[in-house]
Design a protein around this motif. Structure first.
Motif, PDB file in Angstrom:
ATOM      1  N   ASN A  31       0.868  -1.172   0.000  1.00 51.31           N
ATOM      2  CA  ASN A  31       0.000   0.000   0.000  1.00 51.31           C
ATOM      3  C   ASN A  31       0.904   1.220   0.000  1.00 51.31           C
ATOM      4  N   ASP A  32       0.636   2.126  -0.902  1.00 44.93           N
ATOM      5  CA  ASP A  32       1.521   3.295  -1.058  1.00 44.93           C
ATOM      6  C   ASP A  32       1.594   4.151   0.201  1.00 44.93           C
ATOM      7  N   ASP A  33       0.459   4.351   0.872  1.00 49.60           N
ATOM      8  CA  ASP A  33       0.444   5.225   2.047  1.00 49.60           C
ATOM      9  C   ASP A  33       1.165   4.599   3.241  1.00 49.60           C
ATOM     10  N   PHE A  34       0.999   3.295   3.433  1.00 49.10           N
ATOM     11  CA  PHE A  34       1.507   2.639   4.626  1.00 49.10           C
ATOM     12  C   PHE A  34       2.943   2.133   4.506  1.00 49.10           C
ATOM     13  N   PHE A  35       3.356   1.733   3.299  1.00 47.84           N
ATOM     14  CA  PHE A  35       4.608   0.978   3.221  1.00 47.84           C
ATOM     15  C   PHE A  35       5.674   1.570   2.316  1.00 47.84           C
ATOM     16  N   HIS A  36       5.387   2.627   1.602  1.00 52.89           N
ATOM     17  CA  HIS A  36       6.421   3.205   0.747  1.00 52.89           C
ATOM     18  C   HIS A  36       7.233   4.220   1.542  1.00 52.89           C
ATOM     19  N   ALA A  56      -0.517  -2.012  11.170  1.00 54.92           N
ATOM     20  CA  ALA A  56      -0.630  -3.386  11.663  1.00 54.92           C
ATOM     21  C   ALA A  56      -1.978  -3.988  11.295  1.00 54.92           C
ATOM     22  N   ILE A  57      -3.045  -3.220  11.470  1.00 56.20           N
ATOM     23  CA  ILE A  57      -4.378  -3.696  11.095  1.00 56.20           C
ATOM     24  C   ILE A  57      -4.438  -4.002   9.605  1.00 56.20           C
ATOM     25  N   PHE A  58      -3.919  -3.075   8.805  1.00 51.96           N
ATOM     26  CA  PHE A  58      -3.941  -3.264   7.352  1.00 51.96           C
ATOM     27  C   PHE A  58      -3.165  -4.508   6.942  1.00 51.96           C
ATOM     28  N   PHE A  59      -1.981  -4.684   7.516  1.00 54.68           N
ATOM     29  CA  PHE A  59      -1.150  -5.832   7.137  1.00 54.68           C
ATOM     30  C   PHE A  59      -1.848  -7.149   7.456  1.00 54.68           C
ATOM     31  N   VAL A  60      -2.372  -7.268   8.679  1.00 52.70           N
ATOM     32  CA  VAL A  60      -2.995  -8.531   9.092  1.00 52.70           C
ATOM     33  C   VAL A  60      -4.266  -8.797   8.290  1.00 52.70           C
ATOM     34  N   VAL A  63      -3.380  -9.877   4.785  1.00 56.57           N
ATOM     35  CA  VAL A  63      -2.965 -11.274   4.665  1.00 56.57           C
ATOM     36  C   VAL A  63      -4.189 -12.186   4.597  1.00 56.57           C
ATOM     37  N   PHE A  64      -5.138 -11.979   5.504  1.00 55.90           N
ATOM     38  CA  PHE A  64      -6.333 -12.824   5.497  1.00 55.90           C
ATOM     39  C   PHE A  64      -7.142 -12.661   4.213  1.00 55.90           C
ATOM     40  N   GLU A  65      -7.271 -11.439   3.729  1.00 62.37           N
ATOM     41  CA  GLU A  65      -8.035 -11.227   2.504  1.00 62.37           C
ATOM     42  C   GLU A  65      -7.313 -11.818   1.293  1.00 62.37           C
ATOM     43  N   THR A  66      -5.988 -11.800   1.329  1.00 62.65           N
ATOM     44  CA  THR A  66      -5.218 -12.438   0.250  1.00 62.65           C
ATOM     45  C   THR A  66      -5.434 -13.946   0.258  1.00 62.65           C
ATOM     46  N   ILE A  67      -5.413 -14.550   1.436  1.00 65.01           N
ATOM     47  CA  ILE A  67      -5.673 -15.984   1.559  1.00 65.01           C
ATOM     48  C   ILE A  67      -7.051 -16.321   0.988  1.00 65.01           C
TER      49      ILE A  67
END
Length: 204
Positions: A31-36, A56-60, A63-67
């Motif tokens: 995500n551009d806002d959170f991780f760049h 942290a919320i976005f990352f977790v 991951v679940f939504e990717t799964i």
């Protein structure tokens, strides 16, 4: 896809790469806002980023939504580092009704990767918007590293000590819960011991 955190849309970008020698694919949450940023969790002065709670919320959740999107059915999710500490909570609360996760076990590795300043006070209310309960949030007061670790440990199916030394209070908390716990292991033998833990959880 978009993830909504505290009434704000955040685009979730999933990237994939291959490690051909290991015949393995690696998926990245972006995500551009959170991780760049040049640093992962703190600025050049060692101060944690103000939005680390939402990161942290976005990352977790990402991951679940990717799964879900890739239609995986995971046997074990092994979490490393405090940025993943919400994973056990989300698995046991927010994704409880997802059939694909009904048999999934989660392991949390505890490290000495502390942060100095507590996360924002609104952290608990953001988690409750996603489905956490007031009772769950009692473990997150104040929202500091120790409290976040205890929250992860409480909902994890097993815990691993990933650093030679961890917080004494956290270690006492782990032991009193009487759940599977692996103490710190050297680089020579951790693989076999971790595999034994995975097997024991899968076969429960």
């Amino acid at each position: 896809m978009n993830l909504i955190i505290d009434d704000t849309d955040h685009p979730l970008i999933i990237k994939v790469a291959s490690i051909q020698s290991a015949r393995m694919q690696v998926y990245f949450i972006d995500n551009d806002d959170f991780f760049h940023r040049k640093a992962t969790l703190a600025d050049e002065d060692g101060n944690g980023f103000e939005d680390n709670d939402e990161r942290a919320i976005f990352f977790v959740r990402g991951v679940f939504e990717t799964i879900k999107k890739l239609r995986w059915i995971p046997d074990v999710i092994h979490c490393h580092g405090w940025l993943t500490a919400l994973t056990p909570l989300y698995l046991k609360r927010m994704y409880l009704d997802e059939l694909r996760f009904s048999q999934t076990k989660v392991i949390y590795s505890v490290y000495d990767d502390t942060f100095s300043s507590p996360l924002r006070n609104e952290f608990a209310s953001k988690l409750m918007q996603d489905g956490a309960t007031k009772e769950d949030m009692k473990f997150l007061a104040p929202p500091d590293h120790r409290a976040l670790t205890k929250l992860a440990v409480r909902f994890a199916d097993a815990v691993i000590q990933g650093s030679p030394r961890i917080d004494d209070e956290v270690q006492r908390f782990i032991l009193q819960l009487e759940k599977p716990f692996v103490s710190y292991q050297s680089a020579d033998n951790y693989i076999d011991i971790y595999n034994e833990l995975y097997d024991s959880l899968i076969n429960l």
